[in-house]
Design an enzyme around this catalytic site. Structure first.
Site, short mmCIF file in Angstrom:
data_model
loop_
_atom_site.label_atom_id
_atom_site.label_comp_id
_atom_site.label_asym_id
_atom_site.label_seq_id
_atom_site.Cartn_x
_atom_site.Cartn_y
_atom_site.Cartn_z
CG ASP A 152 -1.06 -3.90 10.22
OD1 ASP A 152 -1.05 -5.13 10.46
OD2 ASP A 152 -0.49 -3.42 9.24
CD GLU A 183 -2.38 -1.72 2.36
OE1 GLU A 183 -3.38 -2.45 2.35
OE2 GLU A 183 -1.67 -1.57 3.34
CB SER A 184 2.88 2.95 1.67
OG SER A 184 3.64 2.14 2.54
CB VAL A 185 6.78 3.55 -2.20
CG1 VAL A 185 8.24 3.31 -2.52
CG2 VAL A 185 5.91 2.80 -3.18
P1 ADP Z 1 3.38 -0.31 5.03
O1 ADP Z 1 1.94 0.05 5.05
O2 ADP Z 1 3.95 -0.44 3.66
O3 ADP Z 1 3.70 -1.46 5.94
P2 ADP Z 1 4.95 1.25 6.91
O4 ADP Z 1 4.54 2.54 7.48
O5 ADP Z 1 4.93 0.07 7.81
O6 ADP Z 1 4.09 1.01 5.60
O7 ADP Z 1 6.39 1.44 6.32
C1 ADP Z 1 7.06 0.40 5.67
C2 ADP Z 1 8.48 0.26 6.18
O8 ADP Z 1 9.18 1.48 5.97
C3 ADP Z 1 8.56 0.01 7.66
O9 ADP Z 1 8.50 -1.36 7.94
C4 ADP Z 1 9.89 0.61 8.02
O10 ADP Z 1 10.92 -0.32 7.77
C5 ADP Z 1 10.02 1.76 7.05
N1 ADP Z 1 9.60 3.01 7.67
C6 ADP Z 1 8.38 3.57 7.63
N2 ADP Z 1 8.35 4.72 8.28
C7 ADP Z 1 9.58 4.92 8.76
C8 ADP Z 1 10.21 5.95 9.52
N3 ADP Z 1 9.53 7.02 9.93
N4 ADP Z 1 11.51 5.81 9.81
C9 ADP Z 1 12.20 4.74 9.40
N5 ADP Z 1 11.68 3.76 8.68
C10 ADP Z 1 10.39 3.83 8.35
MN MN Z 2 3.97 -1.77 7.90
#
Ligand code: ADP
Ligand code: MN
Length: 516
Positions: free
Chosen positions: A405, A264-266
């Protein structure tokens, strides 16, 4: 005798009006059949009919000769057309072969390679484009509508007296057609014919133009398909522009690369710039979460947002793009609530459409490891457990949120403590499924720590009660879940009857607490 019927119609009587009006089967057609089967099958006839049809369909175009398609006085050009198409095929093949050679030359033995895939001319005859897909490109503007006016003078002829040459002149017309190929879409390779004294007949020109047009649409469609399927590698142009603006405005210094590509995200890493926007100091390192603008992913998440009263009114009115922006917005609001409660989590920097910039958890471009990827000492493991128990309670009581989640995938270990991330799907406890989500979170957490050797870890039911303050006494999972659902239903009924939710749940006989 006034007999009526077939008998009355003697073969030689000749059909008169009287007969016609009397015959119950109506009048047989008397117009003689003018062509035999051989005529019907005749190509000549087909061509004539076709020509006739064309002439009636485009009578104006011949006169104006400025329209996108030209009809005209063509002799047999079908073989020219075939030739042109074959040449085009040949050209495409050569073009692709050249691309492959260049690709190979650039990549060499390198492990990291680039691809010219997107520039390849996939020939229509081996295309896989299916017509039933959503073809939203069709609404794009027609690049041919804005054709440059041709050089033929308005009056449509040059010269005087006997030397007059009209725009219908075969040579003039052919040359003009060749020149007009330049107006085809830039991606459409027309070869070097333009520089030569090449005379294209109208029919060939029209066929090529039609081909160029459908080819362009098809390649845009293919490209779009690919763009969507590999959005993790290259974000779509609109997102790229947003990111570019962030760098350009000085808010970000550089975007260094991608940390994570999920369904769902990058997520990208960036160094913060020194322009303090909206009185906010930009953190030295930022994480940029780009919510994917594909339409298929968010469907799975409907249930989180549809029933969230904060978004309820807006949900039905929004188009998919806006719903995706809402995920980003939701994550921002939830992070802010958590920040205010002092829960370790990324700090929101800015939200632009579906792009959320926050502080980076980690250092020197290296993101903090997820709890599932880090090996902690048993002491740290225990510390992490109590911290999470505490955070879950804070989240529930102070932020009025359920993560929804929560697992070792969405907890990072950084600076000797656990940080919560990924809260776009978080909901309030009174969400119709809020307690079920909480129970699932509790199961993930308690299983992770029980497996991780934390003897003190509560089981999922105990953890649920500890977080929610509810006192569900069922001693097995099935009954426990049934009670959870009963509570959720009670809340829903309350909404039905009173038009608002309970502010909290209570299961121990006390009257529920309402918002005033
Ligand atoms: P998704 O919905 O794709 O799981 P996340 O918010 O969990 O989105 O982000 C995916 C990955 O990106 C995380 O597992 C983490 O490794 C990295 N990530 C996301 N936000 C941060 C942040 N603020 N700082 C460092 N790493 C991050
Ligand atoms: Mn995640």
């Amino acid at each position: 005798m006034d007999s009526v019927g077939v008998a009355a119609a003697a073969p030689d009587a000749g059909p008169g009006p009287a007969w016609q009006s009397k015959c119950p089967w109506g009048a047989p057609s008397t117009t003689s059949i003018s062509c035999s089967l051989a005529d019907v099958m005749s190509e000549q006839l087909a061509k004539e009919l076709q020509l006739e049809e064309e002439n009636t369909a485009f009578p104006e175009v011949v006169a104006a000769a400025e329209g996108p398609f030209i009809t005209g006085e063509n002799i047999d050009t079908s073989s020219d057309l075939m030739l042109a198409q074959m040449l085009q095929m040949e050209f495409d093949r050569e073009y692709d072969a050249q691309l492959r050679r260049e690709e190979k030359k650039i990549n060499g033995d390198s492990k990291v390679s680039i691809s010219f895939e997107n520039y390849r001319k996939v020939h229509p005859y081996d295309s896989d484009s299916s017509e039933d897909e959503v073809d939203w490109q069709d609404t794009r503007h027609d690049p041919y509508r804005a054709d440059k006016p041709t050089t033929t003078p308005r009056r449509g002829f040059i010269g005087k007296g006997k030397d007059i040459t009209t725009k219908h002149d075969e040579v003039v017309c052919g040359r003009k057609n060749t020149a007009r190929m330049e107006n085809f879409a830039p991606e459409f390779q027309v070869g070097d014919g333009i520089g030569m004294d090449l005379k294209l007949s109208n029919q060939v020109f029209n066929a090529l133009k039609q081909h160029a047009y459908s080819e362009e649409r098809r390649s845009a469609r293919l490209h779009e398909k690919k763009e969507h399927s590999t959005a993790e590698k290259a974000v779509d142009p609109k997102t790229r522009l947003l990111l570019y603006k962030m760098v350009n405005s000085g808010m970000l210094e550089t975007i260094t690369g991608c940390i994570s590509t999920g369904k769902e995200s990058v997520v990208f890493h960036a160094y913060g710039g020194n322009s303090a926007t909206e009185d906010k100091v930009i953190p030295p390192e930022c994480a940029i979460k780009v919510f994917k603008t594909t339409l298929n992913e968010f469907k799975n998440r409907d249930k989180y947002i549809k029933d969230d009263y904060r978004f309820k009114d807006r949900f039905s009115k929004l188009n998919p793009r806006k719903i995706i922006r809402m995920w980003a917005e939701k994550e921002m609001h939830n992070l802010t609530r958590m920040q205010n409660a002092g829960i370790p989590c990324p700090q929101v920097v800015i939200l632009k459409k579906h792009v959320l910039v926050m502080s980076f958890i980690g250092q020197d471009q290296v993101p903090a490891p997820k709890l599932k990827d880090v090996t902690l000492s048993s002491e740290d493991m225990k510390k992490a457990y109590y911290q999470i128990l505490n955070m879950m309670q804070q989240l529930y009581r102070e932020c009025n949120l359920v993560h929804a989640d929560l697992s070792e995938y969405n907890m990072l270990w950084h600076d000797g403590k656990v940080w919560l991330i990924d809260v776009s799907q978080s909901v309030e406890p009174t969400h119709p499924h809020g307690l079920e989500f909480l129970f699932r979170d509790c199961r993930n957490v308690s299983q992770f720590f029980q497996k991780g050797g934390v003897a003190e870890a509560l089981n999922e039911r105990e953890l649920f009660n500890a977080v929610s303050g509810l006192n569900i006494t069922a001693d097995n999972e099935v009954d426990f879940q049934a009670e959870i659902e009963a509570l959720e239903k009670m809340n829903e009924d309350h909404v039905q009857n009173h038009g608002k939710k309970l502010s909290t749940f209570s299961s121990d006989g006390d009257p529920p607490i309402y918002d005033e």
